[in-house]
Scaffold this motif. Structure first.
Motif, PDB file in Angstrom:
ATOM      1  N   GLU A   5      45.003  32.578  44.178  1.00 18.92           N
ATOM      2  CA  GLU A   5      44.056  33.343  44.994  1.00 18.92           C
ATOM      3  C   GLU A   5      44.788  34.330  45.903  1.00 18.92           C
ATOM      4  N   LEU A   6      45.925  33.908  46.451  1.00 15.79           N
ATOM      5  CA  LEU A   6      46.706  34.830  47.270  1.00 15.79           C
ATOM      6  C   LEU A   6      47.200  36.012  46.454  1.00 15.79           C
ATOM      7  N   ARG A   7      47.600  35.761  45.198  1.00 15.88           N
ATOM      8  CA  ARG A   7      48.033  36.871  44.334  1.00 15.88           C
ATOM      9  C   ARG A   7      46.877  37.814  44.051  1.00 15.88           C
ATOM     10  N   ALA A   8      45.672  37.270  43.861  1.00 15.68           N
ATOM     11  CA  ALA A   8      44.490  38.117  43.636  1.00 15.68           C
ATOM     12  C   ALA A   8      44.195  38.977  44.861  1.00 15.68           C
ATOM     13  N   ILE A   9      44.398  38.418  46.043  1.00 16.74           N
ATOM     14  CA  ILE A   9      44.193  39.181  47.280  1.00 16.74           C
ATOM     15  C   ILE A   9      45.201  40.319  47.363  1.00 16.74           C
ATOM     16  N   ARG A  10      46.458  40.052  47.031  1.00 13.75           N
ATOM     17  CA  ARG A  10      47.475  41.106  47.075  1.00 13.75           C
ATOM     18  C   ARG A  10      47.161  42.202  46.064  1.00 13.75           C
ATOM     19  N   ALA A  21      38.480  45.278  48.685  1.00  9.02           N
ATOM     20  CA  ALA A  21      38.989  46.530  48.116  1.00  9.02           C
ATOM     21  C   ALA A  21      38.393  47.731  48.832  1.00  9.02           C
ATOM     22  N   GLU A  22      37.095  47.645  49.164  1.00  8.52           N
ATOM     23  CA  GLU A  22      36.451  48.740  49.901  1.00  8.52           C
ATOM     24  C   GLU A  22      37.115  48.932  51.257  1.00  8.52           C
ATOM     25  N   LEU A  23      37.396  47.832  51.946  1.00  6.90           N
ATOM     26  CA  LEU A  23      38.049  47.950  53.248  1.00  6.90           C
ATOM     27  C   LEU A  23      39.442  48.557  53.100  1.00  6.90           C
ATOM     28  N   ALA A  24      40.209  48.063  52.095  1.00  9.64           N
ATOM     29  CA  ALA A  24      41.576  48.557  51.897  1.00  9.64           C
ATOM     30  C   ALA A  24      41.597  50.012  51.461  1.00  9.64           C
ATOM     31  N   SER A  25      40.491  50.509  50.898  1.00  9.79           N
ATOM     32  CA  SER A  25      40.427  51.924  50.524  1.00  9.79           C
ATOM     33  C   SER A  25      40.227  52.819  51.737  1.00  9.79           C
ATOM     34  N   ARG A  26      39.884  52.213  52.876  1.00  8.94           N
ATOM     35  CA  ARG A  26      39.684  52.972  54.107  1.00  8.94           C
ATOM     36  C   ARG A  26      40.865  52.862  55.059  1.00  8.94           C
ATOM     37  N   VAL A  27      41.545  51.676  55.063  1.00  9.06           N
ATOM     38  CA  VAL A  27      42.637  51.446  56.007  1.00  9.06           C
ATOM     39  C   VAL A  27      43.538  50.362  55.436  1.00  9.06           C
ATOM     40  N   SER A  28      44.799  50.394  55.836  1.00  9.30           N
ATOM     41  CA  SER A  28      45.718  49.321  55.468  1.00  9.30           C
ATOM     42  C   SER A  28      45.661  48.253  56.555  1.00  9.30           C
ATOM     43  N   PRO A  29      45.010  47.107  56.302  1.00 13.33           N
ATOM     44  CA  PRO A  29      44.880  46.106  57.368  1.00 13.33           C
ATOM     45  C   PRO A  29      46.231  45.508  57.733  1.00 13.33           C
ATOM     46  N   PRO A  30      46.483  45.258  59.019  1.00 14.37           N
ATOM     47  CA  PRO A  30      47.765  44.684  59.425  1.00 14.37           C
ATOM     48  C   PRO A  30      48.027  43.299  58.835  1.00 14.37           C
ATOM     49  N   GLY A  31      46.976  42.577  58.512  1.00 15.89           N
ATOM     50  CA  GLY A  31      47.141  41.254  57.930  1.00 15.89           C
ATOM     51  C   GLY A  31      45.903  40.839  57.173  1.00 15.89           C
ATOM     52  N   VAL A  32      46.083  39.990  56.172  1.00 18.03           N
ATOM     53  CA  VAL A  32      44.966  39.423  55.411  1.00 18.03           C
ATOM     54  C   VAL A  32      45.255  37.943  55.234  1.00 18.03           C
ATOM     55  N   LEU A  33      44.229  37.103  55.430  1.00 12.73           N
ATOM     56  CA  LEU A  33      44.426  35.660  55.387  1.00 12.73           C
ATOM     57  C   LEU A  33      43.358  34.993  54.530  1.00 12.73           C
ATOM     58  N   LEU A  34      43.791  34.038  53.715  1.00  5.98           N
ATOM     59  CA  LEU A  34      42.889  33.230  52.892  1.00  5.98           C
ATOM     60  C   LEU A  34      42.518  31.969  53.657  1.00  5.98           C
ATOM     61  N   GLU A  35      41.206  31.724  53.777  1.00  6.91           N
ATOM     62  CA  GLU A  35      40.714  30.524  54.445  1.00  6.91           C
ATOM     63  C   GLU A  35      40.223  29.508  53.414  1.00  6.91           C
ATOM     64  N   ARG A  36      40.526  28.240  53.654  1.00  4.38           N
ATOM     65  CA  ARG A  36      39.993  27.147  52.847  1.00  4.38           C
ATOM     66  C   ARG A  36      39.928  25.916  53.751  1.00  4.38           C
ATOM     67  N   LEU A  61      44.361  44.328  47.461  1.00  5.00           N
ATOM     68  CA  LEU A  61      44.849  45.244  48.498  1.00  5.00           C
ATOM     69  C   LEU A  61      45.551  46.441  47.878  1.00  5.00           C
ATOM     70  N   ALA A  62      46.337  46.187  46.833  1.00  4.33           N
ATOM     71  CA  ALA A  62      47.041  47.289  46.169  1.00  4.33           C
ATOM     72  C   ALA A  62      46.056  48.246  45.521  1.00  4.33           C
ATOM     73  N   THR A  63      44.988  47.703  44.929  1.00  5.73           N
ATOM     74  CA  THR A  63      43.961  48.554  44.320  1.00  5.73           C
ATOM     75  C   THR A  63      43.289  49.430  45.369  1.00  5.73           C
ATOM     76  N   GLY A  64      42.929  48.821  46.492  1.00  2.54           N
ATOM     77  CA  GLY A  64      42.294  49.592  47.556  1.00  2.54           C
ATOM     78  C   GLY A  64      43.220  50.648  48.124  1.00  2.54           C
ATOM     79  N   GLU A  65      44.496  50.304  48.294  1.00  2.00           N
ATOM     80  CA  GLU A  65      45.455  51.271  48.814  1.00  2.00           C
ATOM     81  C   GLU A  65      45.621  52.451  47.863  1.00  2.00           C
ATOM     82  N   ALA A  66      45.642  52.170  46.549  1.00  2.00           N
ATOM     83  CA  ALA A  66      45.769  53.252  45.570  1.00  2.00           C
ATOM     84  C   ALA A  66      44.590  54.203  45.682  1.00  2.00           C
ATOM     85  N   ARG A  67      43.402  53.666  45.894  1.00  2.00           N
ATOM     86  CA  ARG A  67      42.224  54.531  46.063  1.00  2.00           C
ATOM     87  C   ARG A  67      42.332  55.355  47.341  1.00  2.00           C
ATOM     88  N   ARG A  68      42.877  54.740  48.397  1.00  2.00           N
ATOM     89  CA  ARG A  68      42.999  55.455  49.671  1.00  2.00           C
ATOM     90  C   ARG A  68      43.986  56.604  49.574  1.00  2.00           C
TER      91      ARG A  68
END
Length: 490
Positions: A266-271, A238-253, A274-281
């Motif tokens: 988990e993918l829904r939580a990531i999305r 969320a901190e990163l997304a509040s600074r920039v919109s990353p071109p891609g985000v990937l879940l590793e397992r 990202l939306a929370t961070g973007e709203a802050r930005r």
């Protein structure tokens, strides 16, 4: 200005979850471990994903671009081949070293079997920048490098992680793969503030972002890729997304794969994060909480944003019809100037060789302490080195169990105990497949397999895989055959 492909939300493709990944709704792209695919024989699942238009990015783990030796041309060629076979828009690797020793140190070559951190020093940065340029010239697509997690910290570091990454991207133009789970890991294990690192990063260089799970034990965070993503890791995202919109985000397992529904959750939580961070930005500047100013070691005038702004100012003020960038006339070069330039180049070459030599010796000493039981280099936390050493051995045992799954079956419950005994005496020198053969050979020569049946199965396994030369010519093969005849009469 960097032009980075928009990737969207992705998932790390692994054979164990191939079918689940194919069925995931809204999946934009996948990442595959480069060393685990053969360009001429792509898995059917990857082929079907590509036919559907899903982007596939190869992610290397064995290049060791942060090591003291220049990148292996064969490994670079393999990465290039995979990028072309997969039609990938970029290739990624790690800012790490994975082997040390050899000619630069006149010592045995050692393999870590794991990603180890490079020291954040000027020597290390100079060597790494040269290696990045070599790699960029050899690859058909852009390169992005990932920050790694670490249990140990190098003594005498000269830069923070953010400053090191900033200067690396600024000097080479390389893109960055930012792993927010690794930023959290380094926060727990090394006391490094992830927000400070994000403040110092050149966010315009980010190619995409990794998110992964882990767990904490005895004050140490283990970046396992085998557990659910925790809230602290999502907070860093969320901190990163509040600074920039990353071109891609990937879940590793990579291990302990849950039901497909849990991965999708988990993918829904990531999305959502990202939306929370973007709203802050996107909040008005006066309502946004300002982050404390950070000092960068890079010269501000060299940053891409400043260069672009300078170009705008030149464009506004340039005479009508004049080019955007007006180069000054080249000064006349004299013989004395040429001699001075030659001397400067020679001095630079000497400094480069000296920096490479210092780095080689330092990395060899650390790796030897981790895998060969030599004394800990001065300035390192010995307790943390012990934890890291055990973690390397455990991972080594786990990978051998995958590379040679017959060995745990043959040895049963004694497999891990036997492997730890072997690993304490025999560091890895030639990759995991060679390591599996050496492990079996060690057990046969030491007589450490407990039952005649297990020894017979182990000898059959080793003899079948001991190389292209006739096994009758191998001294160990002769020993194994004699021992088997003694045990079984055949």
């Amino acid at each position: 200005m960097r032009h980075t492909a928009h990737l969207g939300t992705g998932m790390g493709w692994r054979p164990e979850i191939a079918e689940a990944v194919e069925r995931m709704p809204g999946l934009d792209w996948v990442e595959v471990v480069a060393e685990n695919v053969c360009p001429g024989h792509l898995p059917d699942s990857l082929r079907r994903l590509r036919e559907r238009g899903v982007t596939v990015v190869p992610h290397g783990v064995g290049l060791g671009i942060g090591g003291a030796e220049r990148p292996d041309p064969a490994r670079l060629a393999a990465l290039a081949e995979r990028a072309e076979a997969l039609g990938s828009p970029l290739v990624t690797e790690h800012i790490a070293f994975v082997r040390a020793g050899g000619e630069l140190t006149a010592s045995p070559r050692l393999e870590a079997g794991h990603l180890l951190p490079v020291p954040r020093t000027k020597d290390s940065l100079d060597v790494l920048c040269e290696h990045v340029r070599i790699a960029q010239d050899a690859l058909p697509v852009p390169l992005a490098l990932e920050n790694i997690a670490a249990l140990v910290a190098w003594p005498g570091e000269e830069m923070t992680e953010g400053q090191f990454l900033y200067d690396l991207a600024d000097r080479t133009g390389v893109r960055l793969l930012i792993d927010v789970a690794n930023l959290h890991t380094n926060h727990v294990n090394r006391g490094e503030d992830p927000c400070a690192a994000l403040d110092e990063l050149p966010v315009e260089a980010i190619a995409y972002v990794h998110v992964a799970g882990g767990f904490e034990r005895d004050g140490v965070w283990h970046d396992s890729h085998a557990h659910p993503v925790t809230q602290p890791v999502l907070d860093v995202l969320a901190e990163l997304a509040s600074r920039v919109s990353p071109p891609g985000v990937l879940l590793e397992r990579d291990e302990n794969f849950p039901a497909p529904e849990e991965l999708e959750q988990e993918l829904r939580a990531i999305r959502r994060t990202l939306a929370t961070g973007e709203a802050r930005r996107l909040l008005p500047a006066r309502t946004r909480t300002a982050a404390p100013a950070r000092t960068r070691t890079a010269t501000p005038a060299r940053t891409p944003a400043v260069r672009e702004r300078a170009a705008e100012l030149v464009a506004v003020g340039r005479p009508s019809g004049a080019p955007l960038h007006m180069e000054p006339a080249a000064p006349e070069v004299t013989e004395d100037d040429s001699e001075r330039e030659g001397e400067a180049e020679g001095e630079n070459d000497d400094r480069s060789r000296t920096a490479r030599q210092r780095l080689a010796l330092a990395q060899a000493a650390l790796l030897s302490a981790l895998v060969a039981g030599t004394p800990a280099p001065e300035g390192f936390d010995r307790q943390r080195l012990t934890v890291q050493s055990r973690a390397l051995t455990a991972k080594r045992a786990d990978v051998i169990a995958k590379v040679a799954p017959e060995l745990p079956v043959i040895l049963g419950d004694t497999y891990r105990r036997a492997f730890f005994s072997y690993a304490g005496k025999r560091p890895m020198t030639g990759g995991y497949r060679r390591d599996a053969l050496d492990f079996a050979e060690y057990l046969l020569l030491a007589g450490e397999s407990e039952s005649p049946g297990a020894r017979r199965e182990l000898s059959d396994w080793w003899l079948a895989r001991s190389g292209p030369a006739p096994v009758s010519a191998h001294p160990v093969a002769r020993f194994v055959r004699r021992a088997r005849y003694t045990l079984t009469g055949r």
